[in-house]
Design a protein around this motif. Structure first.
Motif, PDB file in Angstrom:
ATOM      1  N   ILE A 125       0.871  -1.182   0.000  1.00  0.00           N
ATOM      2  CA  ILE A 125       0.000   0.000   0.000  1.00  0.00           C
ATOM      3  C   ILE A 125       0.906   1.230   0.000  1.00  0.00           C
ATOM      4  N   LEU A 126       0.675   2.107  -0.946  1.00  0.00           N
ATOM      5  CA  LEU A 126       1.488   3.327  -1.062  1.00  0.00           C
ATOM      6  C   LEU A 126       0.609   4.526  -0.736  1.00  0.00           C
ATOM      7  N   ILE A 127       1.099   5.352   0.183  1.00  0.00           N
ATOM      8  CA  ILE A 127       0.333   6.536   0.594  1.00  0.00           C
ATOM      9  C   ILE A 127       1.140   7.782   0.238  1.00  0.00           C
ATOM     10  N   THR A 128       0.514   8.710  -0.459  1.00  0.00           N
ATOM     11  CA  THR A 128       1.200   9.973  -0.778  1.00  0.00           C
ATOM     12  C   THR A 128       0.431  11.113  -0.133  1.00  0.00           C
TER      13      THR A 128
ATOM     14  N   ILE B 119      -3.551  11.231  -1.530  1.00  0.00           N
ATOM     15  CA  ILE B 119      -4.212  12.175  -0.622  1.00  0.00           C
ATOM     16  C   ILE B 119      -3.833  13.624  -0.923  1.00  0.00           C
ATOM     17  N   GLY B 120      -2.588  13.839  -1.327  1.00  0.00           N
ATOM     18  CA  GLY B 120      -2.039  15.203  -1.310  1.00  0.00           C
ATOM     19  C   GLY B 120      -2.616  16.164  -2.332  1.00  0.00           C
ATOM     20  N   THR B 121      -3.242  15.641  -3.380  1.00  0.00           N
ATOM     21  CA  THR B 121      -3.670  16.536  -4.454  1.00  0.00           C
ATOM     22  C   THR B 121      -5.161  16.833  -4.341  1.00  0.00           C
TER      23      THR B 121
ATOM     24  N   GLN C 227       0.389  17.832  -7.559  1.00  0.00           N
ATOM     25  CA  GLN C 227       0.568  16.548  -8.232  1.00  0.00           C
ATOM     26  C   GLN C 227       1.535  15.686  -7.438  1.00  0.00           C
ATOM     27  N   GLU C 228       1.287  14.379  -7.375  1.00  0.00           N
ATOM     28  CA  GLU C 228       2.199  13.481  -6.678  1.00  0.00           C
ATOM     29  C   GLU C 228       2.590  12.259  -7.508  1.00  0.00           C
TER      30      GLU C 228
ATOM     31  N   GLY D 178      -8.270  16.920  -8.647  1.00  0.00           N
ATOM     32  CA  GLY D 178      -7.574  15.834  -7.963  1.00  0.00           C
ATOM     33  C   GLY D 178      -6.378  15.351  -8.757  1.00  0.00           C
ATOM     34  N   GLU D 179      -5.747  14.284  -8.267  1.00  0.00           N
ATOM     35  CA  GLU D 179      -4.635  13.648  -8.983  1.00  0.00           C
ATOM     36  C   GLU D 179      -5.106  13.178 -10.360  1.00  0.00           C
ATOM     37  N   THR D 180      -6.373  12.809 -10.445  1.00  0.00           N
ATOM     38  CA  THR D 180      -6.977  12.316 -11.689  1.00  0.00           C
ATOM     39  C   THR D 180      -6.907  13.329 -12.825  1.00  0.00           C
ATOM     40  N   TRP D 181      -6.842  14.605 -12.470  1.00  0.00           N
ATOM     41  CA  TRP D 181      -6.791  15.637 -13.510  1.00  0.00           C
ATOM     42  C   TRP D 181      -5.589  15.452 -14.442  1.00  0.00           C
TER      43      TRP D 181
END
Lengths: 330, 330
Positions: B199-202, B225-227, B233-234, B257-260
């Protein structure tokens, strides 16, 4: 870091109508001086018999206060089902220098006060200096507030009032006469009342034209208060054809004020709007220019009026050690 | 009619992480069950060194609570100039049956708690059941919250952490090891850390890609989480090409979000988004379908998470007689 809490009774004691008039005048000038940010309001509409709850945000750069007013209205069952009024309001003040919540005050009196004051500010700017007779179409709380405010800034010789309901009308007469000593004539018809007016105030929140154009005599100043939502209407749109139209906010009034109706009917165009009242108060645009012109002030109400009024209440509270401080965090 | 006031320390004592995880799971399900209204948020941006203050409104039909969160952030001078934190938050709860203000609570802990819980909810729904190793890119408050929440729902055998700053990284290791007894390996590079992850958490709130696509092994679940704003962006957008992408809100994640980023680069289209996490939790869409797929949960945060979390705190306060009642009007 402490937050000041102010109850309704404290708010009532902390400000007088003359201060509210000053605060509203300041708000209008600020709005036209690039001193204000008012994002579109957000809200939740609930199914009947419930109403709506709205959140109106305003930032006034000069005093560095951000205000958020939460106000509910139209909850028909509240008194019986929940033991609270049909509508309530709370104002939250934030220090724009830090973002801190500095005050939470009951806001239920402020809408009435600042709306009453808006009529008085328009009378100062737009009514004839020799205006003495006021006609009130509407006899509710706001019809009283308008008189309370205008009575602070001019001598009202007589008040012609109209209401469908004679009991309500009689109550209005009794209240105004006892409170302000202004003689109130209960009109037999709207027409009869309107024909008497130097200043005509409409506060009915009506849903159709109540005042016909040819009843209004030259030189009348009209304070159009009741229409602040699409669907409401109080004035014959023909009244706007030859009147000087001043609004609180062009964007709001063309969208949801009394001004929407003559625009929709192509009786006037947007260019026919004389200006925003702040522009008149700042001297950038003329107010009344002759004793014969009909002036209309369309008031939809702005967050910045809540901001300047609530800020004054907060300042007075701090200066007079009124209220309760609460520390939400260390 | 009385309003409950809750201080930060009371909020802290009134809710545990497992209850927050339940509240966030309820929020996600409610969002996809036509139980939620969340108007666009409004806010004021202030000039540097000040930040912004935002107002986020949420209505949850099932509990009949309307929440408004006022949160400020980025006021760089606050600690020195005003003696308050860089950011503060307050949550106001209204009874949607009457419109009454029922609670004002300090909200500064709630963002951290409910964001931590969101990662744990996604782990339950999307991570491999045999996942044991977590990698944290980011070592700040939210990196701690994620571990606090995930530690409630699974056995973490080891934690690989990375931060540019070795002192900050060492502090994170010390804190996590002493609080949870989970061994923390300080990675020498991001790559080394990421390669270990089940599991990777940013949580860095970074402004550029931090995690390259080919470092991520098959079967990894990523908690992004960060974006939560355009410009942040992460993750390498290439990561999205073959991953199962689940978001909290399609409208928010595609917007900010990161999805952008992979959308903007045409690496994926909107149709490649597997779904919203509420749909997975409700069983309408599958979660993880094989031990080899890479799953990504993009979390931007929703008002309804504040609503369900704050409502639980309010309920606990009433049940346990915690807090101070204040009567704003008779």
């Amino acid at each position: 870091m402490k937050t000041l809490l102010l109850k309704k009774d404290e708010v009532r004691r902390l400000i007088g109508m003359t201060e509210v008039i000053d605060a509203v005048e300041e708000a209008y000038k600020a709005f036209n001086s690039d001193q204000v940010e008012q994002p579109d309001y957000i809200g939740i509409d609930l199914p009947s018999p419930r109403g709506e709850i709205d959140f109106k945000l305003g930032y006034y750069k000069a005093n560095e206060v951000i205000s958020m007013k939460a106000s509910s209205g139209g909850f028909l069952d509240n008194p019986t089902a929940h033991g609270v009024p049909n509508g309530m309001a709370t104002i939250f003040l934030f220090d724009a220098r830090s973002g801190a919540l500095i005050c939470v005050m009951d806001g239920s009196l402020i809408l009435g006060l600042r709306t009453g004051a808006s009529g008085a500010v328009s009378v100062k700017a737009l009514a004839r200096k020799d205006a003495r007779k006021i006609t009130s179409v509407g006899t509710g709380n706001q019809a009283r507030m308008q008189i309370r405010a205008i009575n602070e800034i001019m001598k009202i010789e007589e008040l012609h009032a109209w209401d469908n309901n004679r009991d309500t009308l009689f109550k209005y007469k009794t209240d105004i006469e006892s409170e302000y000593g202004i003689p109130v004539i209960m009109a037999n018809s709207k027409k009869e009342a309107v024909e008497q007016a130097d200043i005509l105030i409409t506060t009915t929140r009506g849903k159709g034209s109540l005042v016909e154009a040819d009843w209004v005599k030259p030189g009348t100043h009209i304070v159009a208060i009741g229409t602040d939502q699409r669907g409401k209407q109080e004035l014959d749109p023909e009244l706007f054809r030859n009147a000087k139209l001043v609004v609180d906010s062009i964007s709001q009034c063309t969208e949801k004020g009394e001004t929407w109706h003559p625009l929709d009917r192509n009786i006037i165009t947007r260019n026919d709007i004389h200006g925003e009242i702040g522009e008149v108060l700042l001297g950038w645009k003329p107010g009344r220019e002759s004793d014969d012109e009909i002036t209309i002030f369309d008031s939809t109400g702005m967050a910045i009026q809540d901001n300047t009024t609530a800020s004054k209440i907060y300042q007075n509270a701090v200066a007079n050690n009124v209220g309760t401080f609460f520390q939400f965090f260390e």
